[in-house]
Scaffold this motif. Structure first.
Motif, mmCIF file in Angstrom:
data_model
loop_
_atom_site.group_PDB
_atom_site.id
_atom_site.type_symbol
_atom_site.label_atom_id
_atom_site.label_comp_id
_atom_site.label_asym_id
_atom_site.label_seq_id
_atom_site.Cartn_x
_atom_site.Cartn_y
_atom_site.Cartn_z
ATOM 1 N N LEU A 7 0.881 -1.157 0.000
ATOM 2 C CA LEU A 7 0.000 0.000 0.000
ATOM 3 C C LEU A 7 0.921 1.211 0.000
ATOM 4 N N MET A 8 0.654 2.144 -0.915
ATOM 5 C CA MET A 8 1.465 3.349 -1.025
ATOM 6 C C MET A 8 0.541 4.562 -1.010
ATOM 7 N N LYS A 9 0.920 5.552 -0.201
ATOM 8 C CA LYS A 9 0.106 6.754 -0.046
ATOM 9 C C LYS A 9 0.661 7.913 -0.867
ATOM 10 N N LEU B 284 2.273 -5.642 -6.964
ATOM 11 C CA LEU B 284 1.083 -4.781 -7.005
ATOM 12 C C LEU B 284 0.972 -3.978 -5.715
ATOM 13 N N PHE B 285 0.352 -2.796 -5.817
ATOM 14 C CA PHE B 285 0.121 -1.988 -4.618
ATOM 15 C C PHE B 285 -1.236 -1.301 -4.697
ATOM 16 N N PHE B 286 -1.823 -1.105 -3.518
ATOM 17 C CA PHE B 286 -3.012 -0.274 -3.418
ATOM 18 C C PHE B 286 -2.549 1.174 -3.434
ATOM 19 N N PHE B 287 -3.208 1.980 -4.229
ATOM 20 C CA PHE B 287 -2.907 3.408 -4.331
ATOM 21 C C PHE B 287 -3.851 4.122 -3.367
ATOM 22 N N TYR B 288 -3.285 4.681 -2.311
ATOM 23 C CA TYR B 288 -4.058 5.319 -1.245
ATOM 24 C C TYR B 288 -3.950 6.837 -1.381
ATOM 25 N N HIS B 289 -5.088 7.518 -1.460
ATOM 26 C CA HIS B 289 -5.111 8.978 -1.475
ATOM 27 C C HIS B 289 -5.113 9.458 -0.028
ATOM 28 N N SER B 290 -4.120 10.284 0.331
ATOM 29 C CA SER B 290 -4.020 10.788 1.703
ATOM 30 C C SER B 290 -4.089 12.313 1.723
ATOM 31 N N PRO C 177 -9.860 10.525 2.270
ATOM 32 C CA PRO C 177 -8.726 9.601 2.219
ATOM 33 C C PRO C 177 -9.202 8.162 2.095
ATOM 34 N N GLY C 178 -8.468 7.395 1.298
ATOM 35 C CA GLY C 178 -8.817 5.993 1.148
ATOM 36 C C GLY C 178 -8.122 5.383 -0.058
ATOM 37 N N ILE C 179 -8.415 4.115 -0.295
ATOM 38 C CA ILE C 179 -7.803 3.389 -1.403
ATOM 39 C C ILE C 179 -8.574 3.692 -2.685
ATOM 40 N N ALA C 180 -7.840 4.219 -3.674
ATOM 41 C CA ALA C 180 -8.458 4.691 -4.902
ATOM 42 C C ALA C 180 -8.228 3.766 -6.092
ATOM 43 N N GLY C 181 -7.306 2.802 -5.956
ATOM 44 C CA GLY C 181 -7.048 1.918 -7.078
ATOM 45 C C GLY C 181 -5.829 1.046 -6.850
ATOM 46 N N ILE C 182 -5.331 0.491 -7.938
ATOM 47 C CA ILE C 182 -4.199 -0.441 -7.896
ATOM 48 C C ILE C 182 -3.149 0.003 -8.900
ATOM 49 N N GLY C 183 -1.896 -0.103 -8.484
ATOM 50 C CA GLY C 183 -0.766 0.158 -9.363
ATOM 51 C C GLY C 183 0.181 -1.026 -9.346
#
Length: 149
Positions: A5-7, A46-52, A57-63
């Protein structure tokens, strides 16, 4: 395969920016533990793209990680918000990585929703006092979050 998970603050890089660009540099990580996670990432992860730091704020997608880590050039740029006066060409303690777009969720999965999931109790994101911008996600946690989209 490891999951992450990356913010990012959406005004700096959002999932929609990444979708438009297809690939971007992920830089500016200035915490040693988070940097070590970046250094352990491999192309294909893979990582969850987290909007901070935003209204929702929350998980917005996958990269997807698309490169091995390399010295973060922003540490050497005096005009950069991520400039590090102690860094040099020979001794740059910070790392960047290239990422690619995989998927934008139809809706952001809010932090409150994530915190309410018993399957995510061990996820550092939902633990009090954890502010890492990069963190591992266990396979079971990955599956639990995917089920929320």
């Amino acid at each position: 395969m490891p999951y992450w998970l990356m913010k990012s603050e959406p005004d700096e890089l959002s999932i929609h920016n990444l979708q438009r660009l297809e690939q971007a540099r992920w830089d500016g990580v200035r915490n040693y533990q988070a940097r070590n996670f970046v250094r352990s990432m491999q192309p294909g992860d893979l990582f969850f793209f987290y909007h901070s730091s935003c209204p929702e704020p929350g998980i917005a997608g996958i990269g997807r990680i698309t490169s091995a880590h390399y010295p973060d050039p922003t540490a050497l740029e005096p005009g950069s918000h991520y400039f590090d006066a102690k860094a040099s060409e020979d001794k740059n303690p910070w790392s960047a990585i290239d990422v690619g777009f995989v998927e934008a969720f139809k809706r952001v999965i809010p932090l409150a929703t994530l915190k309410a999931q018993s399957a995510l109790i061990a996820l550092p994101l939902v633990q009090k006092g954890t502010r890492l911008s990069v963190m591992p996600v266990a396979e079971e946690e990955w599956a639990a979050i995917l089920a929320l989209r």
